[in-house]
Write a protein that holds these residues in place. Structure first.
Motif, short mmCIF file in Angstrom:
data_model
loop_
_atom_site.label_atom_id
_atom_site.label_comp_id
_atom_site.label_asym_id
_atom_site.label_seq_id
_atom_site.Cartn_x
_atom_site.Cartn_y
_atom_site.Cartn_z
N SER A 151 0.85 -1.19 0.00
CA SER A 151 0.00 0.00 0.00
C SER A 151 0.88 1.24 0.00
O SER A 151 2.08 1.17 0.28
CB SER A 151 -0.94 0.01 1.22
N GLY A 152 0.28 2.37 -0.31
CA GLY A 152 1.01 3.62 -0.36
C GLY A 152 0.58 4.41 -1.57
O GLY A 152 -0.49 4.17 -2.15
N ASP A 153 1.42 5.37 -2.01
CA ASP A 153 1.05 6.06 -3.24
C ASP A 153 1.34 5.12 -4.41
O ASP A 153 2.11 4.15 -4.29
CB ASP A 153 1.79 7.39 -3.37
N PRO A 154 0.72 5.34 -5.58
CA PRO A 154 0.85 4.38 -6.69
C PRO A 154 2.28 4.09 -7.12
O PRO A 154 2.60 2.95 -7.47
CB PRO A 154 0.05 5.06 -7.82
N ASP A 155 3.15 5.09 -7.10
CA ASP A 155 4.54 4.86 -7.53
C ASP A 155 5.27 3.93 -6.57
O ASP A 155 6.01 3.03 -7.00
CB ASP A 155 5.28 6.19 -7.66
N ASP A 156 5.05 4.12 -5.26
CA ASP A 156 5.66 3.21 -4.28
C ASP A 156 5.12 1.80 -4.45
O ASP A 156 5.85 0.81 -4.39
CB ASP A 156 5.38 3.70 -2.86
N ALA A 157 3.79 1.70 -4.65
CA ALA A 157 3.17 0.38 -4.82
C ALA A 157 3.71 -0.30 -6.07
O ALA A 157 3.93 -1.52 -6.07
CB ALA A 157 1.66 0.53 -4.90
N LEU A 158 3.93 0.46 -7.12
CA LEU A 158 4.46 -0.10 -8.36
C LEU A 158 5.83 -0.73 -8.12
O LEU A 158 6.10 -1.86 -8.58
CB LEU A 158 4.57 1.01 -9.42
N ALA A 159 6.69 -0.04 -7.40
CA ALA A 159 8.02 -0.58 -7.10
C ALA A 159 7.92 -1.86 -6.28
O ALA A 159 8.65 -2.83 -6.53
CB ALA A 159 8.84 0.47 -6.37
N GLN A 160 7.01 -1.87 -5.30
CA GLN A 160 6.83 -3.06 -4.46
C GLN A 160 6.30 -4.24 -5.28
O GLN A 160 6.70 -5.39 -5.06
CB GLN A 160 5.88 -2.75 -3.31
N LEU A 161 5.40 -3.97 -6.21
CA LEU A 161 4.84 -5.03 -7.04
C LEU A 161 5.91 -5.64 -7.95
O LEU A 161 5.98 -6.87 -8.10
CB LEU A 161 3.69 -4.48 -7.89
N ARG A 162 6.74 -4.81 -8.54
CA ARG A 162 7.80 -5.32 -9.41
C ARG A 162 8.81 -6.13 -8.60
O ARG A 162 9.30 -7.17 -9.07
CB ARG A 162 8.47 -4.18 -10.15
N ALA A 163 9.10 -5.71 -7.38
CA ALA A 163 10.03 -6.45 -6.53
C ALA A 163 9.45 -7.81 -6.15
O ALA A 163 10.15 -8.84 -6.19
CB ALA A 163 10.35 -5.64 -5.28
N LEU A 164 8.15 -7.84 -5.82
CA LEU A 164 7.49 -9.10 -5.48
C LEU A 164 7.50 -10.05 -6.67
O LEU A 164 7.80 -11.24 -6.53
CB LEU A 164 6.06 -8.84 -5.04
N ALA A 165 7.17 -9.54 -7.86
CA ALA A 165 7.13 -10.38 -9.05
C ALA A 165 8.49 -10.98 -9.34
O ALA A 165 8.61 -12.16 -9.70
CB ALA A 165 6.64 -9.56 -10.25
N ALA A 166 9.54 -10.18 -9.14
CA ALA A 166 10.90 -10.68 -9.40
C ALA A 166 11.31 -11.71 -8.35
O ALA A 166 11.84 -12.78 -8.69
CB ALA A 166 11.89 -9.51 -9.39
N ASP A 167 11.04 -11.43 -7.08
CA ASP A 167 11.45 -12.34 -6.00
C ASP A 167 10.70 -13.67 -6.07
O ASP A 167 11.29 -14.73 -5.82
CB ASP A 167 11.20 -11.69 -4.64
N ALA A 168 9.41 -13.61 -6.39
CA ALA A 168 8.58 -14.83 -6.43
C ALA A 168 8.56 -15.48 -7.81
O ALA A 168 7.89 -16.49 -8.00
CB ALA A 168 7.16 -14.50 -6.00
N LYS A 169 9.30 -14.86 -8.75
CA LYS A 169 9.37 -15.38 -10.13
C LYS A 169 7.97 -15.54 -10.73
O LYS A 169 7.60 -16.58 -11.27
CB LYS A 169 10.13 -16.71 -10.17
N LEU A 170 7.17 -14.46 -10.63
CA LEU A 170 5.81 -14.45 -11.12
C LEU A 170 5.73 -13.73 -12.46
O LEU A 170 6.25 -12.62 -12.60
CB LEU A 170 4.88 -13.75 -10.12
N ASP A 171 5.06 -14.32 -13.41
CA ASP A 171 4.90 -13.71 -14.72
C ASP A 171 3.62 -12.87 -14.73
O ASP A 171 2.59 -13.26 -15.29
CB ASP A 171 4.83 -14.80 -15.80
N ILE A 172 3.69 -11.71 -14.10
CA ILE A 172 2.53 -10.81 -14.02
C ILE A 172 2.88 -9.42 -14.55
O ILE A 172 2.22 -8.43 -14.24
CB ILE A 172 1.98 -10.72 -12.59
#
Length: 389
Positions: free
Chosen positions: A268-289
Protein backbone atom coordinates in the motif's frame (compact mmCIF):
# COMPACT_ATOMS: atom_id res chain seq x y z
CA UNK A 1 -21.71 28.07 -3.03
CA UNK A 2 -24.26 30.60 -1.79
CA UNK A 3 -27.50 29.17 -3.17
CA UNK A 4 -30.93 30.09 -1.75
CA UNK A 5 -32.46 27.86 0.87
CA UNK A 6 -34.44 24.99 -0.65
CA UNK A 7 -35.60 21.49 0.24
CA UNK A 8 -32.54 19.26 0.21
CA UNK A 9 -33.81 16.99 -2.60
CA UNK A 10 -34.55 20.00 -4.83
CA UNK A 11 -31.18 21.57 -4.11
CA UNK A 12 -29.37 18.28 -4.66
CA UNK A 13 -31.08 17.74 -7.99
CA UNK A 14 -30.32 21.27 -9.12
CA UNK A 15 -26.62 20.91 -8.31
CA UNK A 16 -26.55 17.50 -9.99
CA UNK A 17 -28.16 18.85 -13.18
CA UNK A 18 -25.34 21.37 -13.48
CA UNK A 19 -22.86 18.53 -13.01
CA UNK A 20 -24.53 16.42 -15.71
CA UNK A 21 -24.35 19.34 -18.11
CA UNK A 22 -20.57 19.28 -17.71
CA UNK A 23 -20.56 15.51 -18.34
CA UNK A 24 -22.61 16.07 -21.50
CA UNK A 25 -20.07 18.63 -22.68
CA UNK A 26 -17.39 15.97 -22.15
CA UNK A 27 -19.27 13.70 -24.58
CA UNK A 28 -21.46 11.60 -22.27
CA UNK A 29 -25.05 11.13 -23.43
CA UNK A 30 -27.89 11.32 -20.89
CA UNK A 31 -29.34 7.89 -20.06
CA UNK A 32 -32.73 7.35 -18.41
CA UNK A 33 -33.27 3.63 -17.73
CA UNK A 34 -36.55 2.30 -16.36
CA UNK A 35 -37.07 2.37 -12.60
CA UNK A 36 -38.58 -1.14 -12.55
CA UNK A 37 -35.93 -3.72 -13.49
CA UNK A 38 -35.57 -7.52 -13.64
CA UNK A 39 -34.21 -8.62 -10.27
CA UNK A 40 -32.16 -11.52 -11.61
CA UNK A 41 -29.14 -9.51 -12.85
CA UNK A 42 -28.74 -7.80 -9.48
CA UNK A 43 -29.03 -11.07 -7.58
CA UNK A 44 -26.67 -12.91 -9.95
CA UNK A 45 -24.02 -10.21 -10.12
CA UNK A 46 -24.13 -8.74 -6.63
CA UNK A 47 -24.92 -11.96 -4.77
CA UNK A 48 -28.02 -13.15 -2.93
CA UNK A 49 -26.99 -11.00 0.06
CA UNK A 50 -28.36 -7.99 -1.79
CA UNK A 51 -31.87 -9.50 -1.71
CA UNK A 52 -32.55 -8.14 1.77
CA UNK A 53 -31.84 -4.63 0.48
CA UNK A 54 -34.06 -4.81 -2.62
CA UNK A 55 -37.68 -3.76 -3.05
CA UNK A 56 -39.08 -6.76 -4.90
CA UNK A 57 -42.28 -7.65 -6.69
CA UNK A 58 -43.45 -10.29 -9.18
CA UNK A 59 -45.33 -9.76 -12.43
CA UNK A 60 -48.14 -11.94 -13.83
CA UNK A 61 -45.66 -14.19 -15.63
CA UNK A 62 -43.84 -14.93 -12.39
CA UNK A 63 -40.76 -12.87 -13.23
CA UNK A 64 -39.18 -11.27 -10.18
CA UNK A 65 -38.76 -7.51 -10.54
CA UNK A 66 -37.25 -4.81 -8.35
CA UNK A 67 -36.96 -1.07 -8.02
CA UNK A 68 -33.48 -0.33 -9.34
CA UNK A 69 -30.97 -0.37 -6.43
CA UNK A 70 -28.33 1.35 -8.58
CA UNK A 71 -27.98 2.55 -12.16
CA UNK A 72 -24.91 0.73 -13.50
CA UNK A 73 -26.67 -2.49 -14.49
CA UNK A 74 -29.78 -0.72 -15.93
CA UNK A 75 -27.59 1.60 -18.06
CA UNK A 76 -25.52 -1.39 -19.22
CA UNK A 77 -28.65 -3.35 -20.17
CA UNK A 78 -30.01 -0.42 -22.18
CA UNK A 79 -26.67 -0.02 -23.95
CA UNK A 80 -26.64 -3.71 -24.94
CA UNK A 81 -30.18 -3.39 -26.30
CA UNK A 82 -29.26 -0.33 -28.38
CA UNK A 83 -27.80 0.01 -31.89
CA UNK A 84 -24.52 1.17 -30.33
CA UNK A 85 -23.86 -2.13 -28.52
CA UNK A 86 -20.24 -3.14 -28.97
CA UNK A 87 -19.18 0.35 -30.06
CA UNK A 88 -17.52 2.97 -27.85
CA UNK A 89 -20.24 4.92 -26.06
CA UNK A 90 -20.44 6.97 -22.89
CA UNK A 91 -23.49 7.77 -20.76
CA UNK A 92 -24.24 9.97 -17.79
CA UNK A 93 -27.29 9.69 -15.56
CA UNK A 94 -29.20 11.17 -12.65
CA UNK A 95 -32.18 9.65 -10.91
CA UNK A 96 -33.59 7.97 -7.84
CA UNK A 97 -32.46 4.53 -6.71
CA UNK A 98 -34.11 2.35 -4.09
CA UNK A 99 -32.26 0.31 -1.50
CA UNK A 100 -32.92 -0.48 2.16
CA UNK A 101 -30.17 1.19 4.19
CA UNK A 102 -31.18 0.64 7.82
CA UNK A 103 -32.49 3.87 9.28
CA UNK A 104 -31.69 6.08 6.30
CA UNK A 105 -33.92 7.01 3.37
CA UNK A 106 -34.46 4.07 1.05
CA UNK A 107 -34.98 6.34 -1.95
CA UNK A 108 -32.07 8.59 -2.82
CA UNK A 109 -30.52 10.35 -5.79
CA UNK A 110 -27.61 8.88 -7.68
CA UNK A 111 -25.66 10.31 -10.58
CA UNK A 112 -22.76 8.87 -12.51
CA UNK A 113 -21.04 7.88 -15.72
CA UNK A 114 -20.68 4.58 -17.55
CA UNK A 115 -18.22 4.17 -20.45
CA UNK A 116 -18.47 1.16 -22.77
CA UNK A 117 -16.31 -0.21 -25.57
CA UNK A 118 -13.10 1.79 -25.10
CA UNK A 119 -10.00 -0.30 -25.74
CA UNK A 120 -7.63 2.25 -24.17
CA UNK A 121 -8.35 0.92 -20.72
CA UNK A 122 -5.67 2.75 -18.74
CA UNK A 123 -6.67 6.11 -20.23
CA UNK A 124 -10.38 5.40 -19.62
CA UNK A 125 -9.69 4.44 -16.00
CA UNK A 126 -7.81 7.68 -15.41
CA UNK A 127 -10.61 9.67 -17.06
CA UNK A 128 -13.18 8.17 -14.70
CA UNK A 129 -11.12 9.14 -11.65
CA UNK A 130 -10.54 12.64 -13.03
CA UNK A 131 -14.27 13.14 -13.72
CA UNK A 132 -15.11 11.82 -10.27
CA UNK A 133 -12.77 14.40 -8.74
CA UNK A 134 -14.38 17.09 -10.90
CA UNK A 135 -17.72 16.06 -9.41
CA UNK A 136 -16.56 16.53 -5.82
CA UNK A 137 -14.89 19.81 -6.75
CA UNK A 138 -18.13 21.06 -8.32
CA UNK A 139 -19.76 20.63 -4.92
CA UNK A 140 -17.00 22.60 -3.21
CA UNK A 141 -14.93 19.65 -1.91
CA UNK A 142 -11.34 19.83 -3.12
CA UNK A 143 -9.44 17.83 -0.50
CA UNK A 144 -11.13 14.45 -0.72
CA UNK A 145 -9.31 11.23 0.11
CA UNK A 146 -8.60 9.11 -2.98
CA UNK A 147 -8.59 5.34 -2.34
CA UNK A 148 -7.71 3.02 -5.21
CA UNK A 149 -7.09 -0.65 -5.89
CA UNK A 150 -6.93 -3.14 -8.76
CA UNK A 151 -8.51 -6.59 -8.57
CA UNK A 152 -6.80 -7.50 -11.87
CA UNK A 153 -3.48 -7.54 -9.99
CA UNK A 154 -4.87 -10.03 -7.44
CA UNK A 155 -6.26 -12.22 -10.24
CA UNK A 156 -2.88 -12.12 -12.02
CA UNK A 157 -1.11 -13.07 -8.79
CA UNK A 158 -3.32 -16.13 -8.28
CA UNK A 159 -2.84 -17.14 -11.92
CA UNK A 160 0.91 -16.79 -11.53
CA UNK A 161 0.87 -18.95 -8.42
CA UNK A 162 -0.96 -21.71 -10.35
CA UNK A 163 -3.46 -22.50 -7.60
CA UNK A 164 -6.08 -25.24 -7.77
CA UNK A 165 -9.24 -23.79 -9.37
CA UNK A 166 -11.32 -24.29 -6.22
CA UNK A 167 -8.89 -22.24 -4.11
CA UNK A 168 -8.49 -19.58 -6.77
CA UNK A 169 -12.25 -19.14 -7.02
CA UNK A 170 -12.67 -19.07 -3.24
CA UNK A 171 -9.93 -16.49 -2.69
CA UNK A 172 -11.23 -14.23 -5.46
CA UNK A 173 -14.77 -14.40 -4.08
CA UNK A 174 -13.59 -13.53 -0.58
CA UNK A 175 -11.39 -10.74 -1.93
CA UNK A 176 -14.34 -9.22 -3.80
CA UNK A 177 -16.64 -9.53 -0.80
CA UNK A 178 -13.89 -8.48 1.64
CA UNK A 179 -14.59 -11.42 3.97
CA UNK A 180 -12.63 -14.34 5.40
CA UNK A 181 -9.59 -13.82 3.17
CA UNK A 182 -7.03 -14.13 5.94
CA UNK A 183 -8.89 -17.17 7.35
CA UNK A 184 -8.74 -18.84 3.94
CA UNK A 185 -5.02 -18.17 3.64
CA UNK A 186 -4.54 -19.63 7.11
CA UNK A 187 -6.66 -22.61 6.10
CA UNK A 188 -4.24 -23.21 3.24
CA UNK A 189 -1.36 -23.55 5.67
CA UNK A 190 -1.68 -27.22 6.58
CA UNK A 191 -3.17 -30.40 5.22
CA UNK A 192 -6.54 -31.24 6.72
CA UNK A 193 -5.86 -34.91 7.30
CA UNK A 194 -9.15 -36.10 5.86
CA UNK A 195 -10.16 -39.52 7.06
CA UNK A 196 -10.86 -42.39 4.70
CA UNK A 197 -14.30 -42.40 3.13
CA UNK A 198 -16.14 -44.63 0.75
CA UNK A 199 -15.84 -41.86 -1.84
CA UNK A 200 -12.10 -41.35 -1.34
CA UNK A 201 -11.45 -42.44 -4.92
CA UNK A 202 -13.90 -39.87 -6.22
CA UNK A 203 -12.10 -37.14 -4.25
CA UNK A 204 -8.77 -38.22 -5.70
CA UNK A 205 -10.20 -38.10 -9.22
CA UNK A 206 -11.60 -34.62 -8.64
CA UNK A 207 -8.42 -33.14 -7.15
CA UNK A 208 -7.46 -30.04 -9.10
CA UNK A 209 -10.33 -30.29 -11.57
CA UNK A 210 -12.49 -27.33 -12.52
CA UNK A 211 -15.91 -26.53 -11.12
CA UNK A 212 -17.76 -27.31 -14.36
CA UNK A 213 -16.45 -30.90 -14.42
CA UNK A 214 -17.25 -31.46 -10.74
CA UNK A 215 -20.71 -29.98 -11.12
CA UNK A 216 -21.43 -32.27 -14.10
CA UNK A 217 -20.29 -35.34 -12.14
CA UNK A 218 -22.30 -34.52 -9.02
CA UNK A 219 -25.37 -33.63 -11.11
CA UNK A 220 -25.19 -37.00 -12.89
CA UNK A 221 -24.72 -38.92 -9.64
CA UNK A 222 -27.64 -37.16 -7.97
CA UNK A 223 -29.81 -37.63 -11.04
CA UNK A 224 -29.14 -41.37 -10.93
CA UNK A 225 -30.05 -41.33 -7.24
CA UNK A 226 -33.21 -39.34 -7.97
CA UNK A 227 -32.35 -36.40 -5.68
CA UNK A 228 -31.91 -32.67 -6.26
CA UNK A 229 -30.48 -31.68 -2.87
CA UNK A 230 -29.05 -33.22 0.27
CA UNK A 231 -29.54 -31.67 3.68
CA UNK A 232 -30.69 -28.43 2.09
CA UNK A 233 -27.59 -28.13 -0.10
CA UNK A 234 -27.97 -27.57 -3.82
CA UNK A 235 -26.11 -29.57 -6.48
CA UNK A 236 -23.72 -26.65 -6.97
CA UNK A 237 -22.97 -26.42 -3.23
CA UNK A 238 -22.33 -30.17 -3.04
CA UNK A 239 -20.01 -30.01 -6.07
CA UNK A 240 -18.09 -27.16 -4.45
CA UNK A 241 -17.74 -29.18 -1.25
CA UNK A 242 -16.39 -32.18 -3.17
CA UNK A 243 -13.87 -29.94 -4.92
CA UNK A 244 -12.79 -28.34 -1.68
CA UNK A 245 -12.28 -31.69 0.07
CA UNK A 246 -10.40 -33.17 -2.86
CA UNK A 247 -8.09 -30.15 -2.99
CA UNK A 248 -7.50 -30.08 0.76
CA UNK A 249 -6.64 -33.78 0.70
CA UNK A 250 -3.60 -32.89 -1.36
CA UNK A 251 -2.14 -30.93 1.55
CA UNK A 252 -1.55 -27.30 2.37
CA UNK A 253 -0.45 -24.59 0.00
CA UNK A 254 3.36 -24.38 -0.21
CA UNK A 255 4.85 -21.80 2.12
CA UNK A 256 6.29 -19.68 -0.69
CA UNK A 257 2.84 -19.27 -2.27
CA UNK A 258 1.22 -18.33 1.03
CA UNK A 259 3.93 -15.78 1.70
CA UNK A 260 3.60 -14.32 -1.79
CA UNK A 261 -0.14 -13.77 -1.22
CA UNK A 262 0.44 -12.19 2.19
CA UNK A 263 3.24 -9.98 0.87
CA UNK A 264 1.03 -8.89 -2.03
CA UNK A 265 -1.89 -7.97 0.25
CA UNK A 266 0.41 -5.86 2.44
CA UNK A 267 1.38 -3.52 -0.42
CA UNK A 268 0.00 0.00 0.00
CA UNK A 269 1.01 3.62 -0.36
CA UNK A 270 1.05 6.06 -3.24
CA UNK A 271 0.85 4.38 -6.69
CA UNK A 272 4.54 4.86 -7.53
CA UNK A 273 5.66 3.21 -4.28
CA UNK A 274 3.17 0.38 -4.82
CA UNK A 275 4.46 -0.10 -8.36
CA UNK A 276 8.02 -0.58 -7.10
CA UNK A 277 6.83 -3.06 -4.46
CA UNK A 278 4.84 -5.03 -7.04
CA UNK A 279 7.80 -5.32 -9.41
CA UNK A 280 10.03 -6.45 -6.53
CA UNK A 281 7.49 -9.10 -5.48
CA UNK A 282 7.13 -10.38 -9.05
CA UNK A 283 10.90 -10.68 -9.40
CA UNK A 284 11.45 -12.34 -6.00
CA UNK A 285 8.58 -14.83 -6.43
CA UNK A 286 9.37 -15.38 -10.13
CA UNK A 287 5.81 -14.45 -11.12
CA UNK A 288 4.90 -13.71 -14.72
CA UNK A 289 2.53 -10.81 -14.02
CA UNK A 290 4.43 -8.05 -15.81
CA UNK A 291 1.67 -7.25 -18.33
CA UNK A 292 -0.83 -6.49 -15.55
CA UNK A 293 1.74 -4.41 -13.68
CA UNK A 294 2.53 -2.56 -16.93
CA UNK A 295 -1.17 -1.69 -17.26
CA UNK A 296 -1.11 -0.39 -13.69
CA UNK A 297 1.94 1.75 -14.49
CA UNK A 298 0.29 3.08 -17.66
CA UNK A 299 -2.75 4.13 -15.63
CA UNK A 300 -0.51 6.06 -13.22
CA UNK A 301 0.89 7.98 -16.20
CA UNK A 302 -2.56 8.85 -17.53
CA UNK A 303 -3.66 9.92 -14.04
CA UNK A 304 -0.73 12.34 -13.84
CA UNK A 305 -1.50 13.60 -17.35
CA UNK A 306 -5.05 14.33 -16.18
CA UNK A 307 -3.66 16.55 -13.42
CA UNK A 308 -4.30 14.08 -10.59
CA UNK A 309 -1.76 14.39 -7.79
CA UNK A 310 -0.71 10.74 -7.50
CA UNK A 311 1.32 11.53 -4.36
CA UNK A 312 -1.93 12.09 -2.44
CA UNK A 313 -3.60 9.03 -3.97
CA UNK A 314 -3.67 5.98 -1.71
CA UNK A 315 -3.33 2.62 -3.46
CA UNK A 316 -3.77 -0.70 -1.68
CA UNK A 317 -3.65 -4.17 -3.19
CA UNK A 318 -6.23 -5.31 -0.62
CA UNK A 319 -8.71 -2.56 -1.55
CA UNK A 320 -11.96 -3.79 -3.10
CA UNK A 321 -15.51 -2.48 -3.45
CA UNK A 322 -17.27 -5.67 -2.36
CA UNK A 323 -18.89 -6.52 -5.71
CA UNK A 324 -18.10 -9.62 -7.77
CA UNK A 325 -18.33 -7.97 -11.18
CA UNK A 326 -15.30 -5.66 -10.85
CA UNK A 327 -12.36 -6.89 -12.93
CA UNK A 328 -9.69 -4.19 -12.62
CA UNK A 329 -9.25 -0.63 -11.38
CA UNK A 330 -11.46 0.37 -8.44
CA UNK A 331 -11.69 3.66 -6.57
CA UNK A 332 -13.56 5.60 -3.91
CA UNK A 333 -13.49 9.30 -3.02
CA UNK A 334 -14.12 10.11 0.64
CA UNK A 335 -14.71 13.35 2.49
CA UNK A 336 -14.31 14.02 6.19
CA UNK A 337 -17.46 13.54 8.20
CA UNK A 338 -19.27 10.99 6.05
CA UNK A 339 -17.98 7.82 7.70
CA UNK A 340 -17.33 4.78 5.56
CA UNK A 341 -19.76 5.80 2.79
CA UNK A 342 -17.96 7.15 -0.28
CA UNK A 343 -18.96 10.31 -2.11
CA UNK A 344 -17.97 8.86 -5.48
CA UNK A 345 -17.10 5.23 -6.23
CA UNK A 346 -16.57 3.01 -9.23
CA UNK A 347 -14.16 1.04 -11.34
CA UNK A 348 -13.66 -1.34 -14.24
CA UNK A 349 -16.11 -4.18 -14.89
CA UNK A 350 -15.11 -5.75 -18.21
CA UNK A 351 -16.88 -9.03 -17.45
CA UNK A 352 -20.32 -7.53 -16.88
CA UNK A 353 -21.43 -7.33 -20.50
CA UNK A 354 -21.08 -11.05 -21.20
CA UNK A 355 -22.82 -11.77 -17.90
CA UNK A 356 -25.70 -9.60 -19.11
CA UNK A 357 -25.93 -11.53 -22.37
CA UNK A 358 -23.40 -9.99 -24.78
CA UNK A 359 -21.88 -12.56 -27.14
CA UNK A 360 -18.54 -10.72 -27.04
CA UNK A 361 -16.56 -9.11 -24.24
CA UNK A 362 -16.97 -5.33 -24.06
CA UNK A 363 -14.66 -3.15 -21.92
CA UNK A 364 -16.59 -1.09 -19.37
CA UNK A 365 -15.74 1.36 -16.62
CA UNK A 366 -17.73 3.91 -14.66
CA UNK A 367 -18.64 5.45 -11.32
CA UNK A 368 -21.59 6.53 -9.20
CA UNK A 369 -22.06 9.72 -7.20
CA UNK A 370 -23.97 9.92 -3.92
CA UNK A 371 -25.57 13.29 -4.65
CA UNK A 372 -27.34 14.07 -1.39
CA UNK A 373 -24.34 13.22 0.80
CA UNK A 374 -22.09 15.25 -1.48
CA UNK A 375 -24.54 18.16 -1.35
CA UNK A 376 -24.67 18.08 2.44
CA UNK A 377 -20.90 18.05 2.84
CA UNK A 378 -20.52 20.70 0.15
CA UNK A 379 -22.87 23.03 2.00
CA UNK A 380 -21.05 22.40 5.26
CA UNK A 381 -17.75 23.23 3.57
CA UNK A 382 -19.25 26.43 2.12
CA UNK A 383 -20.59 27.51 5.53
CA UNK A 384 -17.21 26.79 7.12
CA UNK A 385 -15.45 28.78 4.45
CA UNK A 386 -17.82 31.70 4.92
CA UNK A 387 -17.29 31.63 8.66
CA UNK A 388 -13.56 31.67 8.19
CA UNK A 389 -13.87 34.74 5.99
Amino acid sequence: MNEPAAPRATGSAAWAEVLLSSFAQAGYQRAEPAILQPAEPFLDLSGEDIRKSLYLTTDLTGEELCLRPDLTIPVARDYLASARAGQPAGYCYLGPVFRYRGGRASEFLQAGIESFGRQDRAAADAEMLALGLEATSAFGLNNVEIRTGDVALFNALLDGLDLFPVWRRRLIKDFNRKISLEQDIEHLTVATGLSQHEYQGVLAALAGSDRKAALALVTDLMSIAGTTNVGGRTVAEIADRFLEQSTLKGGGLPREKREAIRRFLAISGDPDDALAQLRALAADAKLDISSTIDQFESRIGFMAARGIDTARTRFSTSFGRGLDYYTGFEFELHGSGNGAEPLVAGGRYDGLMTQLGSSTAIPAVGFSIWIETLTQLGRSAAIGSGSAA
